[in-house]
Design a protein around this motif. Structure first.
Motif, PDB file in Angstrom:
ATOM      1  N   ARG A   2       0.821  -1.193   0.000  1.00 38.26           N
ATOM      2  CA  ARG A   2       0.000   0.000   0.000  1.00 38.26           C
ATOM      3  C   ARG A   2       0.856   1.244   0.000  1.00 38.26           C
ATOM      4  O   ARG A   2       1.979   1.257   0.497  1.00 38.26           O
ATOM      5  N   VAL A   3       0.312   2.317  -0.548  1.00 35.56           N
ATOM      6  CA  VAL A   3       0.928   3.629  -0.444  1.00 35.56           C
ATOM      7  C   VAL A   3       0.482   4.191   0.892  1.00 35.56           C
ATOM      8  O   VAL A   3      -0.707   4.349   1.123  1.00 35.56           O
ATOM      9  N   GLY A 120      -9.036   5.393   0.466  1.00 35.05           N
ATOM     10  CA  GLY A 120      -7.841   4.898  -0.213  1.00 35.05           C
ATOM     11  C   GLY A 120      -7.812   3.388  -0.332  1.00 35.05           C
ATOM     12  O   GLY A 120      -7.074   2.847  -1.161  1.00 35.05           O
ATOM     13  N   ARG A 334      -1.640  14.702  -5.920  1.00 37.58           N
ATOM     14  CA  ARG A 334      -2.036  13.371  -5.457  1.00 37.58           C
ATOM     15  C   ARG A 334      -1.070  12.886  -4.366  1.00 37.58           C
ATOM     16  O   ARG A 334      -1.508  12.381  -3.320  1.00 37.58           O
ATOM     17  N   GLU A 335       0.227  13.041  -4.611  1.00 39.13           N
ATOM     18  CA  GLU A 335       1.216  12.568  -3.648  1.00 39.13           C
ATOM     19  C   GLU A 335       1.105  13.309  -2.321  1.00 39.13           C
ATOM     20  O   GLU A 335       1.282  12.713  -1.244  1.00 39.13           O
ATOM     21  N   ILE A 338      -1.947  11.934  -0.456  1.00 36.53           N
ATOM     22  CA  ILE A 338      -1.640  10.630   0.131  1.00 36.53           C
ATOM     23  C   ILE A 338      -0.696  10.804   1.318  1.00 36.53           C
ATOM     24  O   ILE A 338      -0.888  10.202   2.383  1.00 36.53           O
ATOM     25  N   VAL A 346      -3.492   4.129   0.967  1.00 34.79           N
ATOM     26  CA  VAL A 346      -4.013   4.054  -0.403  1.00 34.79           C
ATOM     27  C   VAL A 346      -3.442   2.834  -1.111  1.00 34.79           C
ATOM     28  O   VAL A 346      -2.219   2.667  -1.217  1.00 34.79           O
ATOM     29  N   ALA A 351      -4.828   4.537  -6.341  1.00 32.23           N
ATOM     30  CA  ALA A 351      -4.105   5.796  -6.526  1.00 32.23           C
ATOM     31  C   ALA A 351      -4.391   6.483  -7.864  1.00 32.23           C
ATOM     32  O   ALA A 351      -4.609   7.701  -7.900  1.00 32.23           O
TER      33      ALA A 351
END
Length: 409
Positions: A2-3, A120, A334-335, A338, A346, A351
């Motif tokens: 996962r992120v 996410g 986006r980054e 997150i 996420v 993503a």
């Protein structure tokens, strides 16, 4: 893999200014994702944590009032004598408010309610978002795309599915939602009972819970949200629907089996946006330069860039938005979203559904791409989706049902 959310938000390059984003939703402790899971734990069903400290009960009825924000309920307390009596009696260790999901919109919050997961993970990251497999913006609420399978888009087991062998799980809602794609994605696994009016739904809830065994019920109220979108949450129509909600919860207390825990919460709050502040951003070429798709809600816009654009183009786009709207918006990547934990952890497949650039309103502002939305969309008065307290904080009230022979309020 996962992120995961980082402890601090970092800019995407050395030239980008530091972000001033609000804290993320309190996933895991005090958010809408903990409502059903806490209810299941309070019923003694193994595998769930009672993060919201609900008291032990054999039956729980969760009333979800679409569009009911904490600040609005406090503001309009004179219209809710029954709920006011619940608030004044105190809740001990049970919090009286929780966070919605992010974005603060129905698709994201109902999926978090139904699955116990942040957006996410469940993938319902907005009202409408990019489907990367189709290179197409798809709606996740009432106009679901025919080529998107709800069970694949949101593959995680719902709380209803996880506890179906332990308790009777029931949804009481409007008939048209019985087998809707949104229900299949976020709330699948329950026995559905429809009712067109609040009175019909109340009677249906009492009948559905009359069996006496363990039961978890989801009771949906959409009338408040509809009135808010059309007339505004400061209107007489909205106040009337709030009074109807108060009466409905009181009737549930009188008709559900004695001792049933009744919980009232919302999926998001709302604020009114004046007509002069409903702005067509697509009329400014600098705000859509390099943008392939726009999506989201007018108060939380997803911007998806053309493939292969250099990082400098994204920075120029963000700079253009900040130059136009200044401190009236949060503009972030986006980054950064997150990294700030706005979507919780996420998953990699989720993503790309999130915008490359995201624009969230900070004050009474709504942002439209009139190249793709209907003109009627600009007539919406009550709005939500962003990170303000008015939109993200929702009430969390609980009390035991009095039953037919009891009195309360």
């Amino acid at each position: 893999m996962r992120v995961t959310a980082q402890e601090h938000t970092q800019p995407t390059s050395g030239t980008a200014p530091a972000l001033d984003l609000p804290s993320p939703p309190l996933f895991g402790s005090r958010s809408i994702a903990e409502v059903f899971t806490s209810a299941a734990a309070s019923m003694g069903i193994p595998g769930f944590a009672n993060q919201l400290h609900l008291p032990a009960a054999q039956r729980v009825c969760v009333v979800l009032a679409d569009g009911l924000g904490r600040s609005l309920l406090k503001q309009k307390a004179s219209h809710t004598p029954f709920l006011r009596s619940i608030l004044s009696s105190g809740q001990g260790s049970v919090p009286n408010w929780i966070d919605s999901a992010f974005p603060s919109t129905t698709a994201a919050s109902l999926a978090s309610l139904g699955t116990g997961l942040p957006a996410g993970q469940h993938g319902m990251v907005g009202y409408d978002v990019l489907d990367p497999s189709q290179d197409k913006v798809v709606n996740l609420l009432g106009n679901w795309d025919a080529h998107v399978d709800p069970a694949l888009w949101q593959p995680h087991a719902t709380v209803f599915e996880r506890i179906g062998a332990e308790a009777d799980v029931v949804t009481v809602s409007l008939p048209q939602f019985g087998n809707s794609p949104m229900t299949q994605a976020a709330l699948r696994g329950s026995r559905f009972v429809g009712g067109t009016s609040l009175h019909a739904r109340t009677a249906a809830a009492a009948e559905a819970m009359s069996g006496g065994g363990p039961s978890l019920m989801y009771f949906y109220v959409n009338e408040l949200d509809k009135a808010g979108h059309r007339y505004g949450c400061q209107s007489d129509r909205w106040e009337h629907q709030l009074e109807e909600l108060d009466a409905t919860v009181k009737r549930l207390s009188a008709t559900l089996p004695p001792g049933t825990t009744i919980v009232l919460t919302g999926d998001h709050g709302m604020l009114d946006v004046p007509e002069s502040q409903r702005i067509d951003f697509s009329a400014d070429a600098s705000l859509v330069a390099g943008v392939r798709h726009t999506a989201g809600e007018p108060r939380m816009v997803h911007l998806y860039l053309e493939p292969g654009l250099p990082e400098t183009q994204r920075e120029l786009l963000i700079s253009a938005w900040r130059a136009r709207f200044g401190e009236r918006i949060w503009a972030f990547t986006r980054e950064q979203a997150i990294g700030a934990g706005l979507f919780g952890d996420v998953q990699p497949e989720v993503a790309p559904r999130i915008g490359d650039v995201m624009i969230a309103a900070r004050d009474t502002l709504a942002l439209y791409d009139t190249r793709r939305v209907r003109p009627a969309s600009l007539e919406v008065v009550g709005q939500h989706g962003s990170l303000t307290k008015a939109e993200r904080e929702v009430p969390f009230l609980y009390f035991p049902a009095a039953g037919k022979k009891g009195k309360r309020g």
